[in-house]
Design an enzyme around this catalytic site. Structure first.
Site, PDB file in Angstrom:
ATOM      1  N   ALA A  62       0.873  -1.175   0.000  1.00 54.65           N
ATOM      2  CA  ALA A  62       0.000   0.000   0.000  1.00 54.65           C
ATOM      3  C   ALA A  62       0.907   1.221   0.000  1.00 54.65           C
ATOM      4  O   ALA A  62       2.069   1.140   0.384  1.00 54.65           O
ATOM      5  CB  ALA A  62      -0.879  -0.015   1.245  1.00 54.65           C
ATOM      6  N   GLY A 101       0.502  -5.222   0.548  1.00 50.97           N
ATOM      7  CA  GLY A 101      -0.628  -5.200  -0.380  1.00 50.97           C
ATOM      8  C   GLY A 101      -0.238  -5.719  -1.744  1.00 50.97           C
ATOM      9  O   GLY A 101      -1.073  -6.195  -2.503  1.00 50.97           O
ATOM     10  N   GLU A 104      -0.615  -9.329  -1.453  1.00 49.68           N
ATOM     11  CA  GLU A 104      -2.060  -9.588  -1.307  1.00 49.68           C
ATOM     12  C   GLU A 104      -2.757  -9.496  -2.664  1.00 49.68           C
ATOM     13  O   GLU A 104      -3.730 -10.194  -2.918  1.00 49.68           O
ATOM     14  CB  GLU A 104      -2.681  -8.613  -0.303  1.00 49.68           C
ATOM     15  CG  GLU A 104      -2.256  -8.919   1.130  1.00 49.68           C
ATOM     16  CD  GLU A 104      -2.778  -7.882   2.098  1.00 49.68           C
ATOM     17  OE1 GLU A 104      -2.426  -6.678   1.936  1.00 49.68           O
ATOM     18  OE2 GLU A 104      -3.523  -8.226   3.015  1.00 49.68           O
ATOM     19  N   GLU A 124       3.895  -5.859   6.984  1.00 49.80           N
ATOM     20  CA  GLU A 124       3.071  -4.871   7.677  1.00 49.80           C
ATOM     21  C   GLU A 124       3.389  -4.789   9.171  1.00 49.80           C
ATOM     22  O   GLU A 124       3.340  -3.721   9.774  1.00 49.80           O
ATOM     23  CB  GLU A 124       1.588  -5.195   7.500  1.00 49.80           C
ATOM     24  CG  GLU A 124       1.052  -4.938   6.109  1.00 49.80           C
ATOM     25  CD  GLU A 124       1.267  -6.097   5.147  1.00 49.80           C
ATOM     26  OE1 GLU A 124       2.099  -6.972   5.424  1.00 49.80           O
ATOM     27  OE2 GLU A 124       0.590  -6.113   4.105  1.00 49.80           O
TER      28      GLU A 124
END
Ligand code: T1G
Length: 685
Positions: A62, A101, A104, A124
């Protein structure tokens, strides 16, 4: 502004391509672009969808520059659920570091391929967060609970080969990724749509979650993110993907809004910021550093030698005699053997590194090295002699660095005819382990020498922070008030255990008196003896340590210091005889010992750091407060969950810190507690 995401139909393959330098972070525009591409793929003639990235890496997570700002749609989980819901096979092609992310995204695809050099990870937790876009629910379904817990609670990336073994990647692509992935996508035409969210979580030991909680509590003391990750993975084994995803979302938001993640994100950016020198042009040329010489084969010299050898840079270790050299190389051998025993290095990797370190007693062997680091003990005259000899022995353009912790690098530079080649490289013991490197810029240090050392630090996997020249540079200078207040709390009424326990509950890796015992009480004692009387500070703040040093209680090295140490286990225990010394010395100063609340201990020690840190910034010794936070987290065991002393002061509130410093000034005197002008300015404006 064109979208960073393109979607093209190539034959029957719908190709989603992300191009958002530098690391293809999932900014709002990238999320929107992927979302729109999926909408097209839902209705076009594509038979298979392929998602890949331009540039040096697949999506690396992210966009953490967006954190803390009002959240913008589309949400990542929605994007990924829609990607996964496609009725045609979705293939992700990974290169570089597919992290957070980014991985992911790959997990939401139905098939994953990667270059052998690619790495995947869910880091994270290092930002005080958890994988908040399905990672805690999809990873255990693909790789099983144990591997998922390990991946997410450590946050460490794993190579593609290991991911393949775990079932997180389905195919390794040799050669050109795009061509290989396109060919594989063709093969997958008509293949089943394989949604990881629809797979059951493989079987696992019932006790695995409690065991993981205990391990995380020990390894990541005080950190809540690892605990929440374990909760989410446990939920994945007990409820549907949708319900588990809801739990993940809730816990992600709790962490995102919490102080720990704010602190750890601050450190992430501060570490990168610290590597930049504001007044140095980005394109400053650098000198090549292919070979290194080290003067002094003691603990520091040996550890520094290992740091370079471990990065593949040959080292010539200089000592004054054959037996001193033998002793020094024996320390290096012992350290390598230890690393192999602890599984940190393989046998042959250790052998390769060790072979890069050669010993000599002759300065002539330094004639061609690109960099020399002097690491002898803290005797200013000896250092000047050594630098005069290096000046003559080393080639023009060789960088001459000193590892001094306190001495004035300008004076050392003045002992040479090339002060522009002289710099400080202050490593922290054990130098082959501790990541912090204070790069000390002397008045005459040339820009290219500074730029070379800042980037060399990262090559040897150190975290560089630039410091100006002052007594103790950044870290050790701030230690002065820290230890002063620790000793004053002891003589005023606290016990060494109380001070250490208070600081370890605050989050310090080790309390100050235990640190003193570890470093050696004689080190501080000698440094203080070298100072003129008037520079030694309040005698009440060092009298006890002085008595201990003079009676030979030097700390761990002599089996006893503030504490007693078990000769086998080196476990510390309180020493009644030290308590008697404390009470006797307090009486001699006429001090009425009193109960000191833990909160007062913590505030005096931490605000002592903050106040000195403020002076260091305003004097320009450190470039920014965040640099000081990096020094304290990487060099002195300050808790990452508090973001470093300066971030912590911000979190507490500068006004409150200022009030408390004024109170300490009124109680303990202006000499120790005059607020730094910058603290006063920030608090009153
Ligand atoms: N977002 C925004 N910018 C980033 C970034 C990111 N995730 N990662 C790196 N940068 C910037 C960095 O600030 C620097 O900028 C430049 O890229 C090069 O970085 C929902 C919520 C990828 C291994 O934690 O580990 O996904 O200074 O100097 O040494 O579950 O960057 O050049 O202007 O570090 O080659 C999870 C963090 C996010 C990965 C590259 N992802 N990044 O290392 O270069 S949370 C991460 C890294 C998340 C989801 C959750 C490293 C790297 P500038 P660099 P590098």
């Amino acid at each position: 502004m064109s979208s960073p995401v393109s979607y093209t139909l190539e034959g029957s393959i719908g190709v989603i391509s992300v191009n958002n330098p530098p690391v293809n972070a999932l900014s709002q525009a990238v999320r929107q672009g992927i979302f729109d591409a999926i909408a097209e793929a839902e209705r076009d003639a594509s038979k298979v969808v392929l998602i890949l990235c331009e540039g040096r890496t697949f999506i690396a997570g992210a966009d953490i520059t967006e954190f803390g700002k009002p959240p913008a749609e589309p949400w990542l989980p929605e994007v990924f659920d829609r990607l996964e819901a496609l009725e045609k096979p979705v293939v992700a092609a990974l290169h570089g570091t597919a992290l957070g992310g980014g991985f992911e995204t790959a997990l939401a695809a139905h098939y994953r391929c990667a270059l052998p050099s690619a790495k995947i990870g869910l880091p994270e937790v290092k930002l005080g967060l958890l994988p908040g876009a399905g990672g805690t629910q999809r990873t255990p379904r693909l790789a099983g609970v144990e591997a998922a817990l390990e991946l997410m609670t450590t946050g460490n990336p794993i190579p593609a080969g290991k991911a393949f073994e775990l079932g997180l990647i389905d195919k390794i692509i040799d050669g050109d990724l795009r061509a290989g992935a396109m060919a594989w996508a063709e093969e997958l035409t008509g293949a089943p749509v394989r949604r990881s969210s629809e797979q059951p979580v493989p079987g696992h030991d019932a006790g695995i979650f409690d065991a993981a909680r205990g391990l995380a509590a020990r390894k990541a003391r005080g950190q809540i993110a690892p605990q929440r990750i374990i909760d989410c993975v446990e939920a994945a084994t007990r409820t549907s993907f949708q319900d588990g995803a809801k739990i993940e979302r809730e816990k992600f938001m709790e962490l995102m809004q919490g102080e720990q993640s704010a602190a750890m994100r601050h450190l992430f950016f501060s570490e990168r910021q610290a590597a930049k020198i504001d007044d140095l042009p980005k394109d400053t040329p650098q000198r090549a550093v292919e070979t290194v010489g080290i003067i002094g084969g003691g603990t520091m010299g040996g550890g520094i030698a290992m740091s370079f050898a471990n990065a593949g840079i040959p080292v010539t270790l200089i000592e004054i005699s054959d037996e001193a050299l033998e002793h020094g190389l024996a320390i290096v051998d012992r350290n390598y053997a230890g690393s192999v025993k602890r599984g940190k290095l393989s046998e042959d990797k250790a052998g390769q590194c060790r072979s890069l370190i050669t010993g000599s007693t002759d300065y002539a062997d330094l004639a061609d090295v690109d960099l020399v680091i002097e690491a002898v003990f803290e005797d200013p005259e000896l250092k000047k002699q050594i630098f005069a000899r290096l000046d003559a022995a080393c080639k023009p353009g060789a960088i001459l660095a000193t590892n001094t912790s306190y001495q004035d690098v300008n004076l050392i530079a003045a002992a040479t005819k090339r002060p522009e080649d002289v710099i400080g490289l202050h490593f922290f013991s054990p130098a082959n382990i501790m990541k912090l490197l204070e790069v000390v810029r002397a008045e005459k240090t040339a820009d290219d020498v500074l730029a070379t050392c800042m980037s060399l630090a990262r090559k040897i996997r150190k975290v560089p922070v630039m410091s100006g020249v002052c007594y103790g540079f950044i870290g050790n200078r701030m230690l002065q008030p820290y230890f002063r207040e620790a000793q004053l709390c002891v003589i005023e009424g606290a016990t060494p255990e109380q001070v250490d326990n208070a600081m370890e509950s605050f989050g310090m890796a080790m309390g100050p008196l235990r640190v003193a015992d570890l470093a050696g009480i004689d080190v501080g004692y000698k440094a203080r003896q070298a100072l003129p009387e008037e520079m030694r500070g309040d005698p009440r703040s060092y009298r006890v340590a002085e008595v201990l040093a003079e009676m030979g209680r030097l700390g761990q090295k002599s089996g006893a210091g503030f504490y007693n140490y078990d000769p086998e286990t080196r476990k510390h225990s309180s020493a009644p005889e030290v308590l008697e010394i404390i009470e006797r010395e307090a009486a001699a100063f006429g001090i009425e010992r009193r109960e000191i609340p833990d909160e007062e201990i913590v505030d005096r020690l931490v605000y002592g750091l903050v106040n000195e840190g403020m002076r260091i910034v305003e004097e320009g010794i450190a470039q920014r407060p965040g640099d000081i936070d990096i020094v304290y987290v990487y060099g002195y065991g300050f808790p990452v969950t508090r973001g470093g002393p300066m971030h912590y002061a911000d979190a507490v509130g500068i006004g409150r810190v200022y009030e408390r410093v004024l109170e300490f000034r009124d109680r303990f005197g202006a000499e120790a507690w005059t607020p730094a002008p910058l603290l006063e300015k920030l608090a009153t404006e």
